[in-house]
Structure formats: C-alpha cells, structure tokens
Design a protein around this motif. Structure first.
Motif, PDB file in Angstrom:
ATOM      1  N   UNK A   1      17.834  -4.572  -1.695  1.00 63.11           N
ATOM      2  CA  UNK A   1      18.052  -5.855  -2.364  1.00 63.11           C
ATOM      3  C   UNK A   1      18.509  -6.912  -1.371  1.00 63.11           C
ATOM      4  N   UNK A   2      19.239  -6.481  -0.328  1.00 67.72           N
ATOM      5  CA  UNK A   2      19.688  -7.421   0.702  1.00 67.72           C
ATOM      6  C   UNK A   2      18.523  -7.950   1.527  1.00 67.72           C
TER       7      UNK A   2
ATOM      8  N   UNK B   1       4.235  -8.013  -0.223  1.00 67.45           N
ATOM      9  CA  UNK B   1       3.994  -6.685   0.336  1.00 67.45           C
ATOM     10  C   UNK B   1       3.521  -5.737  -0.762  1.00 67.45           C
ATOM     11  N   UNK B   2       2.502  -4.944  -0.461  1.00 66.91           N
ATOM     12  CA  UNK B   2       2.042  -3.881  -1.358  1.00 66.91           C
ATOM     13  C   UNK B   2       2.134  -2.551  -0.621  1.00 66.91           C
ATOM     14  N   UNK B   3       2.668  -1.542  -1.306  1.00 70.79           N
ATOM     15  CA  UNK B   3       2.887  -0.221  -0.711  1.00 70.79           C
ATOM     16  C   UNK B   3       2.167   0.825  -1.545  1.00 70.79           C
ATOM     17  N   UNK B   4       1.377   1.680  -0.887  1.00 67.93           N
ATOM     18  CA  UNK B   4       0.725   2.808  -1.563  1.00 67.93           C
ATOM     19  C   UNK B   4       1.241   4.106  -0.969  1.00 67.93           C
ATOM     20  N   UNK B   5       1.775   4.970  -1.841  1.00 69.15           N
ATOM     21  CA  UNK B   5       2.169   6.311  -1.434  1.00 69.15           C
ATOM     22  C   UNK B   5       0.995   7.252  -1.689  1.00 69.15           C
ATOM     23  N   UNK B   6       0.718   8.130  -0.718  1.00 65.10           N
ATOM     24  CA  UNK B   6      -0.351   9.117  -0.857  1.00 65.10           C
ATOM     25  C   UNK B   6       0.250  10.486  -0.559  1.00 65.10           C
ATOM     26  N   UNK B   7       0.289  11.359  -1.578  1.00 66.99           N
ATOM     27  CA  UNK B   7       1.027  12.621  -1.494  1.00 66.99           C
ATOM     28  C   UNK B   7       0.070  13.806  -1.416  1.00 66.99           C
ATOM     29  N   UNK B   8       0.268  14.645  -0.416  1.00 69.53           N
ATOM     30  CA  UNK B   8      -0.472  15.891  -0.254  1.00 69.53           C
ATOM     31  C   UNK B   8      -0.049  16.860  -1.363  1.00 69.53           C
TER      32      UNK B   8
ATOM     33  N   UNK C   1      10.909  14.347  -4.667  1.00 71.09           N
ATOM     34  CA  UNK C   1      12.246  13.753  -4.542  1.00 71.09           C
ATOM     35  C   UNK C   1      12.199  12.501  -3.675  1.00 71.09           C
ATOM     36  N   UNK C   2      11.476  12.593  -2.560  1.00 70.64           N
ATOM     37  CA  UNK C   2      11.350  11.434  -1.661  1.00 70.64           C
ATOM     38  C   UNK C   2      10.677  10.265  -2.379  1.00 70.64           C
ATOM     39  N   UNK C   3       9.690  10.574  -3.220  1.00 70.88           N
ATOM     40  CA  UNK C   3       9.002   9.532  -3.978  1.00 70.88           C
ATOM     41  C   UNK C   3       9.960   8.815  -4.926  1.00 70.88           C
ATOM     42  N   UNK C   4      10.729   9.582  -5.678  1.00 68.64           N
ATOM     43  CA  UNK C   4      11.648   8.982  -6.649  1.00 68.64           C
ATOM     44  C   UNK C   4      12.674   8.105  -5.939  1.00 68.64           C
ATOM     45  N   UNK C   5      13.292   8.652  -4.891  1.00 68.55           N
ATOM     46  CA  UNK C   5      14.345   7.919  -4.180  1.00 68.55           C
ATOM     47  C   UNK C   5      13.794   6.628  -3.574  1.00 68.55           C
ATOM     48  N   UNK C   6      12.669   6.735  -2.866  1.00 71.09           N
ATOM     49  CA  UNK C   6      12.117   5.565  -2.183  1.00 71.09           C
ATOM     50  C   UNK C   6      11.542   4.556  -3.163  1.00 71.09           C
ATOM     51  N   UNK C   7      10.874   5.041  -4.202  1.00 78.67           N
ATOM     52  CA  UNK C   7      10.286   4.128  -5.183  1.00 78.67           C
ATOM     53  C   UNK C   7      11.358   3.320  -5.904  1.00 78.67           C
ATOM     54  N   UNK C   8      12.494   3.946  -6.201  1.00 82.42           N
ATOM     55  CA  UNK C   8      13.590   3.216  -6.835  1.00 82.42           C
ATOM     56  C   UNK C   8      14.042   2.060  -5.938  1.00 82.42           C
TER      57      UNK C   8
ATOM     58  N   UNK D   1      12.235   0.559  -3.486  1.00 81.61           N
ATOM     59  CA  UNK D   1      11.163  -0.437  -3.369  1.00 81.61           C
ATOM     60  C   UNK D   1      11.082  -1.285  -4.630  1.00 81.61           C
ATOM     61  N   UNK D   2      11.324  -0.662  -5.780  1.00 81.07           N
ATOM     62  CA  UNK D   2      11.352  -1.423  -7.035  1.00 81.07           C
ATOM     63  C   UNK D   2      12.446  -2.490  -6.989  1.00 81.07           C
TER      64      UNK D   2
END
Length: 248
Positions: free
Chosen positions: A34-35, A86-93, A115-122, A124-125
C-alpha cells in the motif's frame, strides 16, 4: 494444442488455513504494498481544458499565429493523480511432481505454490494492480491443459480464493506452450507494464511425447521467455528446486 479449463469454487478450508498461518505476513505485505501506491500528482500538458494556461504552449501558439502557421492544440495544463498501470499474471506448474513433499512440515510442493499465491495476491490486491492467475499441466503436445483461476477483469474475491484452493497436481508440464498462451493473454491486459510470474518445481518435462525433456524442453522454455520479453512482458521464474540455479 492448448485447451482452457475454468476452475470452480469450493470449500474455503485451504485459504482459511493459509490466512490463519500467514496472517501476520499478509498484513505486513499489504502495508508495504500500500505504501507503493502513488500519492503524488503529475503535471499534464497539452490539454484542451485544465487548471491553468500552459504558457509555453501559449507562446508557441502566438508565434505560430504571427508566422501564419498552424498553432499547437492544447493550451492548458493540470495536475492529475499519478497512477500505476501494471498487470500481473501468475502461471503455476500443476504437474504430478508437485505432489511430492517439500519439507519436514509435511507440505507438498503444490501446497507451497498455492500458499505463495494467496499471500502474494492479497498484497497485489492492496496495491491495486490488475492480476490474473493460471495453472498448467497436460500430457503430450496435443493435450496442454491451461487452468484459469482468475482472469484480469475478475475482481479479487472469496470465490477466487476458493479456486486457488482447488488447484491440484495433474500430469506433465510443457512449460513453453503454457508460457506462450499466458503471454497471448497478457498482450491484451490493461496495464502498460506487464509481468509474468512462473511458479514451478523445476525442469519442464512432458512424458506424453519422446522429445520434451532435458535440453529440448529447457531450450523451448527459454525461447518462450525470450518471446515474452520481445513482446514487452517481464517474466520472472521462481522454483522450489534447490539445485535449479544451473538450468534456470
């Protein structure tokens, strides 16, 4: 041949567990991200209407008028909020090897990826960037499976969190095809800066054909990432393989 499949929602147990275990980290990341939100405003020139006259444009217009030339348009200037784009796309194996346990805590690779997706997506949101979440697997060059958990236009919500919880291990990982498909989606993303973040457990491998392994599969993945950069997309690769430095 890439086929898309939309992940459905389900129970929220997984995400609830992640929020409980990493709540402090998520809060810290949110505050940090947020900063990063732009607080300043930027002076915009060449406007047809605005807060004040742009005197450089006014002088240029008077000079052009006296010289009998076409005057520049847009004689006003105004301060506008400086916004991120900025647009971010996560691509998960989501290959079968992600079902292997990664540490003494008994977690599988796919669990750590989610877990990494949830933490990082929160986080980025909280920053306000546009985001998409995809997974991939498949078997053979004619059956590359591309799983959609969130498209760019979809809001971050409880349903999206549930879809992340439904991401599980499947078959093989033909990285090159999945990367190229994600890049095709990023090309239409709204942001002027576009990032592709690949989460993987290691080397690309497709046992559904005779050639997609070792050097060939790594070179195909490297070429797909090169094509992404040529398209103006910034790719980042994250692996949980401790021996991945050489081929990465």
């Amino acid at each position: 041949c890439v086929s898309e499949y939309r992940l459905s929602g389900g129970g929220s147990d997984f995400v609830d567990d992640v929020m409980a275990e990493y709540g402090g980290m998520i809060d810290s990341l949110r505050r940090t991200f947020e900063a990063l939100r732009p607080q300043d405003s930027r002076l915009k020139r060449g406007l047809s209407d605005g807060e004040s006259l742009d005197m450089d444009a006014v002088v240029s217009a008077r000079v052009a008028h006296r010289a009998g030339a076409s005057a520049p348009v847009g004689l006003y200037q105004s301060r506008r909020p400086d916004r991120r784009s900025v647009s971010v796309a996560f691509l998960v194996d989501m290959s079968s090897s992600t079902n292997e346990h990664i540490n003494t805590a008994g977690k599988r690779i796919i669990d750590v990826e989610r877990e990494a997706l949830v933490v990082t997506a929160e986080a980025i949101h909280a920053l306000g960037d546009t985001m998409a979440i995809y997974g991939y697997s498949g078997f053979g060059r004619e059956q590359v499976a591309f799983y959609v958990a969130k498209e760019f236009e979809e809001p971050w919500s409880g349903v999206i969190r549930e879809r992340i919880g439904r991401m599980g291990w499947k078959l093989e990982n033909r990285d090159g095809a999945a990367i190229r498909h994600a890049v095709s989606k990023l090309k239409d993303a709204p942001g002027s800066e576009r990032l592709l973040i690949l989460l993987s457990d290691g080397k690309p491998l497709d046992g559904g054909c005779t050639s997609y392994h070792d050097l060939y599969s790594q070179e195909d993945t490297r070429m797909a990432l090169t094509e992404a950069r040529q398209a103006g997309i910034h790719p980042f690769c994250i692996t949980v393989d401790p021996h991945g430095r050489g081929y990465l």
